[in-house]
Scaffold this active site. Structure first.
Site, short mmCIF file in Angstrom:
data_model
loop_
_atom_site.label_atom_id
_atom_site.label_comp_id
_atom_site.label_asym_id
_atom_site.label_seq_id
_atom_site.Cartn_x
_atom_site.Cartn_y
_atom_site.Cartn_z
N ASN A 187 -50.15 -39.73 24.39
CA ASN A 187 -51.45 -38.93 23.70
C ASN A 187 -51.06 -38.57 22.38
O ASN A 187 -52.00 -38.78 21.35
CB ASN A 187 -51.91 -38.01 24.53
CG ASN A 187 -52.89 -38.05 25.69
OD1 ASN A 187 -53.84 -39.16 25.32
ND2 ASN A 187 -52.66 -37.57 26.63
N HIS A 217 -40.57 -35.45 20.67
CA HIS A 217 -41.21 -36.01 19.91
C HIS A 217 -40.57 -35.82 18.29
O HIS A 217 -40.66 -34.70 17.85
CB HIS A 217 -42.77 -35.61 19.82
CG HIS A 217 -43.42 -35.78 21.19
ND1 HIS A 217 -43.70 -36.64 22.04
CD2 HIS A 217 -43.65 -34.44 21.91
CE1 HIS A 217 -44.34 -36.48 23.16
NE2 HIS A 217 -44.06 -34.92 23.19
#
Length: 266
Positions: A187, A217
């Protein structure tokens, strides 16, 4: 002295690892200016201690509907929420890789609100993109290998991911493709693309690491405003390792921003 405004009635779609935490915090009055009217869920058993509503009743009674139920639920119920004039806060941002769904949610009269979820730096990316087009944006997501098994994978590939001892890149390409291929794990790639304001300039990679105790991330970007690098390392959810434990708290922060809490970043 004027009376305080009535709390905003909030409905939550989903009562799992994200929605359950969000709904219980709202039910306990932990978010200023918000009150829970009920949760909508598809599980055989109702979540203990929470009011449960059907989807139509929840949309009718709420001013803000918080989606924590996954991409399929967003596609089915999201358009009904905004068409009824209710605000919709989306956690499953990856579903917005579908241009048709984006159009159906962005057309109002209700407002489409996006949760930052497990990733940071989106506010700065938006500001940088407003100053001038971004030339390069890339996000690399690294997760525990076993949590990246997907339905579209063959049996051999899925079995290898569950037992591998080697770190390896599973996919590297346009953010839209990566986010749609790993709907529960990427997402963040969609969030970065939406913050950048240009799907075509954003690339993404998913890396499987059997030793990954944290989900990472790494975002790099370059444009007229400058050069940026953000690294986020989250603990996975104890209930659902495909998501990060911080996500429901990001949702609650977003709810507080919508319902009138003071001292919040906007």
């Amino acid at each position: 002295m004027s009376a305080a405004p009535d709390p905003v009635p909030v409905a939550v779609l989903g009562a799992g690892a994200i929605g359950g935490v969000v709904a219980r915090a709202l039910h306990a009055g932990e978010v200023p200016g918000a009150r829970l009217v009920g949760v909508v869920h598809a599980d055989p058993e109702d979540p203990p201690g929470l009011p449960v509503l059907g989807a139509d009743e929840a949309i009718e009674r709420a001013e803000l509907v918080v989606e924590c139920a996954g991409q399929r639920a967003l596609a089915v119920l999201g358009p009904k929420v905004v068409a009824r004039g209710r605000d919709l806060l989306v956690a499953s941002v990856g579903a917005l890789t579908d241009p048709g769904l984006w159009d159906s949610l962005d057309g109002g009269p209700g407002r489409l609100l996006l949760c930052t979820g497990a990733v940071g730096g989106l506010d700065l990316l938006r500001a940088a993109a407003a100053m001038g087009p971004l030339e390069h944006v890339h996000i690399e997501t690294t997760k525990r290998a076993s949590s990246l098994v997907q339905d579209w994978m063959g049996e051999d590939e899925a079995a290898e991911l569950r037992t591998t001892e080697q770190r390896r890149e599973l996919m590297n390409g346009p953010a839209r493709k990566v986010a749609s291929s790993f709907p529960k794990s990427a997402n963040v790639a969609a969030s970065v693309a939406l913050a950048a304001g240009d799907w075509d300039v954003v690339s993404a990679a998913v890396v499987a690491d059997p030793e990954a105790g944290l989900t990472s991330h790494v975002i790099t970007a370059r444009g007229a405003a400058g050069e940026y690098r953000f690294e986020i390392r989250n603990h996975p959810s104890e209930l659902t390792p495909t998501t990060s434990g911080v996500v429901p708290h990001a949702v609650l922060r977003a709810v507080a921003g919508r319902t009138g809490a003071t001292g919040v970043f906007v």
